[in-house]
Write a protein that holds these residues in place. Structure first.
Motif, PDB file in Angstrom:
ATOM      1  N   TYR A  43       1.304  -1.394   0.396  1.00  0.00           N
ATOM      2  CA  TYR A  43       0.203   0.229  -0.202  1.00  0.00           C
ATOM      3  C   TYR A  43       1.199   1.339  -0.123  1.00  0.00           C
ATOM      4  CZ  TYR A  43      -3.565   3.234   0.870  1.00  0.00           C
ATOM      5  OH  TYR A  43      -4.620   3.987   1.038  1.00  0.00           O
ATOM      6  N   VAL A  44       0.986   2.102  -0.575  1.00  0.00           N
ATOM      7  CA  VAL A  44       2.179   3.328  -1.005  1.00  0.00           C
ATOM      8  C   VAL A  44       0.701   4.306  -0.485  1.00  0.00           C
ATOM      9  CG1 VAL A  44       3.218   4.863  -2.895  1.00  0.00           C
ATOM     10  CG2 VAL A  44       3.157   1.854  -2.762  1.00  0.00           C
ATOM     11  N   TYR A  45       1.657   5.254  -0.197  1.00  0.00           N
ATOM     12  CA  TYR A  45       1.485   7.059  -0.070  1.00  0.00           C
ATOM     13  C   TYR A  45       2.353   7.474  -0.589  1.00  0.00           C
ATOM     14  CZ  TYR A  45       0.065  12.039   1.819  1.00  0.00           C
ATOM     15  OH  TYR A  45       0.117  13.133   1.890  1.00  0.00           O
ATOM     16  N   GLY A  70      -0.827  11.209  -3.676  1.00  0.00           N
ATOM     17  CA  GLY A  70      -1.760   9.981  -4.635  1.00  0.00           C
ATOM     18  C   GLY A  70      -1.306   8.641  -3.099  1.00  0.00           C
ATOM     19  N   LYS A  71      -2.298   8.115  -2.920  1.00  0.00           N
ATOM     20  CA  LYS A  71      -2.427   6.818  -2.006  1.00  0.00           C
ATOM     21  C   LYS A  71      -3.346   5.561  -2.055  1.00  0.00           C
ATOM     22  CE  LYS A  71      -5.466   9.400   1.244  1.00  0.00           C
ATOM     23  NZ  LYS A  71      -5.951   9.127   2.497  1.00  0.00           N
ATOM     24  N   GLY A  72      -3.252   3.839  -1.780  1.00  0.00           N
ATOM     25  CA  GLY A  72      -3.884   3.369  -3.067  1.00  0.00           C
ATOM     26  C   GLY A  72      -3.239   1.947  -3.268  1.00  0.00           C
ATOM     27  N   ARG A 110       0.235  -5.136 -12.754  1.00  0.00           N
ATOM     28  CA  ARG A 110       0.042  -3.604 -12.541  1.00  0.00           C
ATOM     29  C   ARG A 110      -1.574  -2.900 -12.113  1.00  0.00           C
ATOM     30  NH1 ARG A 110      -2.505  -2.623 -18.539  1.00  0.00           N
ATOM     31  NH2 ARG A 110      -3.061  -0.957 -17.865  1.00  0.00           N
ATOM     32  N   THR A 111      -1.545  -3.782 -10.174  1.00  0.00           N
ATOM     33  CA  THR A 111      -2.689  -4.303  -9.371  1.00  0.00           C
ATOM     34  C   THR A 111      -2.765  -2.048  -9.567  1.00  0.00           C
ATOM     35  OG1 THR A 111      -1.599  -4.339  -7.815  1.00  0.00           O
ATOM     36  CG2 THR A 111      -2.496  -6.411  -8.867  1.00  0.00           C
ATOM     37  N   GLY A 112      -1.557  -1.520  -8.945  1.00  0.00           N
ATOM     38  CA  GLY A 112      -1.592  -0.366  -8.389  1.00  0.00           C
ATOM     39  C   GLY A 112      -2.179   0.623  -9.737  1.00  0.00           C
ATOM     40  N   SER A 119       3.305   0.846 -11.400  1.00  0.00           N
ATOM     41  CA  SER A 119       4.283   1.545 -12.292  1.00  0.00           C
ATOM     42  C   SER A 119       4.126   1.643 -14.145  1.00  0.00           C
ATOM     43  CB  SER A 119       5.798   0.552 -12.672  1.00  0.00           C
ATOM     44  OG  SER A 119       5.153  -0.381 -12.632  1.00  0.00           O
ATOM     45  N   GLY A 120       2.696   1.086 -14.094  1.00  0.00           N
ATOM     46  CA  GLY A 120       1.975   1.136 -15.134  1.00  0.00           C
ATOM     47  C   GLY A 120       2.385   0.142 -16.570  1.00  0.00           C
TER      48      GLY A 120
END
Length: 507
Positions: free
Chosen positions: A273-275, A299-301, A332-334, A366-367
């Motif tokens: 989980y990234v913020y 951004g977070k998620g 690529r879930t983010g 990252s996409g």
């Protein structure tokens, strides 16, 4: 009457005259015989004293044994167990009789049994029969046995006190800890070192599950100067100078689960989980104003979920290296950079560009799908462990990519292919004691240029990332470990500092 007297007198006179020659013919007494008899008498006296002392000590030992048995039957804590009492009884019973002595001396077998029972307990017992274990008066309730009387001309050795016994006990326990740890470590398994990267050094055993929560913080700053104009002579610029300073903070929390398929292979799943928060400070020079503009975004998620597997290739050991191959897949879930809104009205590339070109909301992924192959090498050299790692990351290209700009407009980008990543790291792990270890290392990665529609993107260059790593590990319990790693960037594009905290828990 007188004749008898005359005969007796004649016989006495003859005996008196013959006695000196007869005595002269008898052998003389051996020299030193009187001294040996005196020494033998003294030894007999000392032996009698020793017999009396041993008999007294055996009676006291019997009384203490009966008391220990009675207290054990009542369930008193801290008393000797039944096997220990049986061993002590067996020591007294298995004796070899001494000829002409009313007591017995323990055999070598009984002495070995006693030593095996007392080994590792910190007790010092040199003479099992002559020096039985003494209980404190508060616990035993009987008087302590008298110390043995020293023989004449024999130096008296001081009895070990409580402080000396406590000093001997930790020394023996510390001497057994490395041996116990060595025996517990299974053969053909790589040694454990403090992790300083994402790849652990020790594989998870079969049937064992590891849950590892982690927190990572990264900070990076960079300055960019854009020159827009032309020069008349060197050092004289006609146009604009755009100076930008970017400060970036990233927090990543993750839950990682690992389990061993067998003693050589393990699988892993990581859910991050990234913020993120970025602050861009820009100023345009030579425009008549020196006001700085600040552009904040965050951004977070959910991040990109990763799945990995590792396999030990060989049977290492002393003076032999361990080789571990790994494969990691990143999804690529983010939220990727093409799904967030970019600060441009119509387009961010080409002519008639309006806006800053910065994302209004930061991505958490990252996409691109990627696949990473790794080869880890571990070489134990007591007390250190040397390690190294080679890795290659292949990023899969995407077709028909569009970028979202203001007013819901999609800007077509075509086919995008990120550059590959080639990396390596090396270092050394050092065990400080049976719980703590320290690792030092260096990590380097090179990122190739990105391509758009089969051509390198304008302004894209090969990037070099170098990081100095320091790791520390401390075992909180047999099933929990605290790992801390610090990374310091040594190249311009590397984050300035990275701090990682992990707490793996074994089930």
């Amino acid at each position: 009457m007188y004749s008898h007297v005359a005969r007796l007198g004649a016989a006495g006179l003859a005996a008196a005259l013959l006695a000196p020659p007869v005595l002269a013919q008898q052998p003389a007494a051996e020299p030193g015989k009187q001294d040996r008899q005196t020494e033998l008498s003294q030894l007999k006296d000392e032996l009698a004293e020793q017999r009396a002392m041993v008999n007294r000590l055996m009676l006291e030992l019997q009384a203490q044994r009966e008391q220990l048995q009675s207290m054990q039957a009542q369930g008193a804590p801290g008393m000797a167990t039944a096997p220990a009492l049986a061993a002590r009884e067996r020591i007294v019973e298995e004796t070899t009789p001494l000829s002409g002595a009313p007591f017995a001396i323990p055999t070598a077998l009984a002495d070995g049994v006693l030593l095996s029972q007392q080994r590792g307990t910190g007790m010092s017992m040199q003479a099992p029969v002559a020096q039985p274990p003494v209980l404190p008066p508060a616990e035993s309730g009987v008087a302590a046995p008298l110390p043995p009387q020293p023989r004449p001309n024999q130096p008296t050795l001081p009895a070990p006190g409580p402080a000396q016994a406590q000093t001997q006990r930790p020394a023996q326990q510390q001497g057994q800890q490395p041996q116990t740890a060595q025996n517990n470590q299974e053969p053909n398994r790589p040694p454990e070192v403090a992790p300083i990267g994402d790849t652990p050094g020790v594989l998870t055993q079969r049937g064992t599950y590891v849950l590892e929560p982690s927190v990572q913080y990264g900070y990076s700053s960079s300055n960019r100067v854009a020159l827009v104009g032309y020069t008349v002579i060197p050092a004289i610029l006609i146009g604009l100078v755009d100076v930008r300073e970017i400060k970036r903070n990233t927090f990543t929390t993750a839950i990682t689960g690992r389990t061993g398929i067998n003693n050589r292979m393990e699988v892993e799943v990581k859910v991050p989980y990234v913020y993120r928060s970025d602050a861009t400070v820009s100023r345009e020079l030579f425009t008549g104003t020196a006001v700085e503009r600040v552009f904040d975004t965050s951004g977070k998620g959910l991040g990109d979920i990763e799945v990995a597997g590792r396999y030990q290739l060989n049977n290492g050991g002393a003076d032999k290296g361990y080789y571990i191959a790994g494969l990691r897949y990143k999804s690529r879930t983010g939220r990727d950079p093409f799904e967030v809104v970019t600060d441009c009205d119509q387009r961010c590339i080409g002519e008639n560009v309006t806006g800053t070109g910065l994302p209004l909301d930061l991505p958490t992924g990252s996409g691109f799908h990627s696949l990473q192959g790794t080869l880890t090498w571990l070489y134990p050299s007591d007390p250190a462990v040397f390690f190294g790692n080679l890795s290659y990351v292949h990023n899969f290209k995407r077709s028909d990519v569009t970028r979202l700009v203001r007013n819901g407009v999609r800007e077509p980008l075509g086919e995008l292919e990120p550059g590959y990543v080639l990396g390596f790291n090396f270092g050394m792990g050092l065990a400080l004691n049976d719980k703590a270890s320290l690792s030092l290392g260096y990590d380097h990665s090179t990122i190739a240029r990105m391509k758009q529609n089969g051509q390198p993107v304008a302004g894209s260059v090969r990037t070099q990332l170098g990081t100095l790593l320091l790791g520390y590990s401390y075992r909180l319990s047999p099933k929990r470990t605290l790992n801390i790693a610090v990374g310091a960037g040594v190249t311009r594009d590397t984050p300035d500092v990275t701090l990682t905290l992990r707490v793996p828990m074994t089930f």
